[in-house]
Write a protein that holds these residues in place. Structure first.
Motif, PDB file in Angstrom:
ATOM      1  N   GLY A   1      -0.321  -3.618  -5.988  1.00  0.00           N
ATOM      2  CA  GLY A   1      -0.738  -2.574  -5.051  1.00  0.00           C
ATOM      3  C   GLY A   1       0.395  -1.777  -4.447  1.00  0.00           C
ATOM      4  O   GLY A   1       0.254  -1.226  -3.360  1.00  0.00           O
ATOM      5  N   VAL A   2       1.522  -1.669  -5.177  1.00  0.00           N
ATOM      6  CA  VAL A   2       2.677  -0.949  -4.638  1.00  0.00           C
ATOM      7  C   VAL A   2       3.144   0.197  -5.553  1.00  0.00           C
ATOM      8  O   VAL A   2       4.208   0.768  -5.345  1.00  0.00           O
ATOM      9  CB  VAL A   2       3.852  -1.913  -4.328  1.00  0.00           C
ATOM     10  N   PHE A   3       2.331   0.549  -6.552  1.00  0.00           N
ATOM     11  CA  PHE A   3       2.683   1.647  -7.453  1.00  0.00           C
ATOM     12  C   PHE A   3       2.503   2.973  -6.735  1.00  0.00           C
ATOM     13  O   PHE A   3       1.427   3.262  -6.195  1.00  0.00           O
ATOM     14  CB  PHE A   3       1.813   1.606  -8.718  1.00  0.00           C
ATOM     15  N   ILE A   4       3.562   3.792  -6.712  1.00  0.00           N
ATOM     16  CA  ILE A   4       3.508   5.105  -6.053  1.00  0.00           C
ATOM     17  C   ILE A   4       3.086   6.151  -7.089  1.00  0.00           C
ATOM     18  O   ILE A   4       3.843   6.470  -8.000  1.00  0.00           O
ATOM     19  CB  ILE A   4       4.865   5.491  -5.429  1.00  0.00           C
ATOM     20  N   LYS A   5       1.876   6.646  -6.925  1.00  0.00           N
ATOM     21  CA  LYS A   5       1.280   7.580  -7.882  1.00  0.00           C
ATOM     22  C   LYS A   5       2.151   8.826  -8.107  1.00  0.00           C
ATOM     23  O   LYS A   5       2.346   9.261  -9.235  1.00  0.00           O
ATOM     24  CB  LYS A   5      -0.097   7.974  -7.342  1.00  0.00           C
ATOM     25  N   GLU A   6       2.672   9.391  -7.040  1.00  0.00           N
ATOM     26  CA  GLU A   6       3.419  10.648  -7.141  1.00  0.00           C
ATOM     27  C   GLU A   6       4.780  10.480  -7.818  1.00  0.00           C
ATOM     28  O   GLU A   6       5.285  11.419  -8.429  1.00  0.00           O
ATOM     29  CB  GLU A   6       3.628  11.267  -5.748  1.00  0.00           C
ATOM     30  N   PHE A   7       5.406   9.324  -7.696  1.00  0.00           N
ATOM     31  CA  PHE A   7       6.779   9.140  -8.181  1.00  0.00           C
ATOM     32  C   PHE A   7       6.887   8.210  -9.392  1.00  0.00           C
ATOM     33  O   PHE A   7       7.956   8.098  -9.984  1.00  0.00           O
ATOM     34  CB  PHE A   7       7.677   8.564  -7.074  1.00  0.00           C
ATOM     35  N   HIS A   8       5.830   7.473  -9.701  1.00  0.00           N
ATOM     36  CA  HIS A   8       5.878   6.441 -10.749  1.00  0.00           C
ATOM     37  C   HIS A   8       6.988   5.431 -10.477  1.00  0.00           C
ATOM     38  O   HIS A   8       7.708   4.995 -11.376  1.00  0.00           O
ATOM     39  CB  HIS A   8       5.995   7.058 -12.149  1.00  0.00           C
ATOM     40  N   LEU A   9       7.106   5.068  -9.206  1.00  0.00           N
ATOM     41  CA  LEU A   9       8.031   4.030  -8.742  1.00  0.00           C
ATOM     42  C   LEU A   9       7.206   3.003  -7.982  1.00  0.00           C
ATOM     43  O   LEU A   9       6.014   3.210  -7.749  1.00  0.00           O
ATOM     44  CB  LEU A   9       9.095   4.634  -7.803  1.00  0.00           C
ATOM     45  N   ASP A  10       7.836   1.918  -7.568  1.00  0.00           N
ATOM     46  CA  ASP A  10       7.161   0.906  -6.760  1.00  0.00           C
ATOM     47  C   ASP A  10       7.621   1.033  -5.309  1.00  0.00           C
ATOM     48  O   ASP A  10       8.803   1.244  -5.045  1.00  0.00           O
ATOM     49  CB  ASP A  10       7.466  -0.499  -7.288  1.00  0.00           C
TER      50      ASP A  10
END
Length: 170
Positions: free
Chosen positions: A122-131
């Protein structure tokens, strides 16, 4: 259907994708890259308390400081604790950073291929494709004992609370 919630990066909203895990949940298994060919999973750390330090990119100031801090703590916590740093950086970048920083007690693992760790935790950042910056402490039975997912990407986690959570499991 994926779950989403909003946190921030420099006060601008960003979207986290995946479940909002809770203390007491079973830790999702993962497959992360140690390098391009070798992977690591939760099973590789069986029988140990795991402190999973999630950072957006090892090449930023807060991520660098966070990883160095947990590397320093690793020797004080003993052999029954594994400290993992997870980021979406390429394994090459992680290896270069470790060599330059002298970090040798933390396992750096890469979520670059499918971002599956970020999505499952639950830590995937949609906008950056980072965690997103987060801490998960997982007990010897692979249950989550402590969670901190930061609301602001640029802030430091609560190092003392995470270390205390580890010590409480020893």
């Amino acid at each position: 259907m994926s779950q989403e919630r909003t946190v921030s990066f420099k006060s601008s909203p960003i979207t986290l994708v995946g479940p909002e895990l809770k203390v007491g949940d079973s830790a999702p298994d993962f497959t992360l890259n140690k390098n391009l060919l070798e992977t690591s999973s939760l099973k590789d750390f069986a029988g140990k308390v795991k402190l999973v330090s999630v950072v957006p990119s090892i090449d930023t100031g807060v991520c660098d400081a966070q990883t160095r801090r947990f590397n320093e703590e690793a020797s004080k916590l003993g052999e029954n604790v594994a400290i993992l740093t997870v980021s979406a950086d390429l394994p090459f970048a992680q290896a270069r950073w470790c060599a330059a920083a002298g970090v040798d007690r933390v396992f750096l693992l890469s979520d670059y291929k499918e971002n599956s760790f970020g999505k499952d935790y639950g830590v995937f950042i949609k906008e950056f494709h980072l965690d997103m910056r987060a801490i998960f402490v997982i007990d010897t039975n692979d249950r989550i004992a402590y969670i901190e997912v930061l609301n602001e990407m640029t802030e430091h986690p609560n190092y003392e609370a995470a270390i205390e959570a580890v010590k409480n499991l020893l």
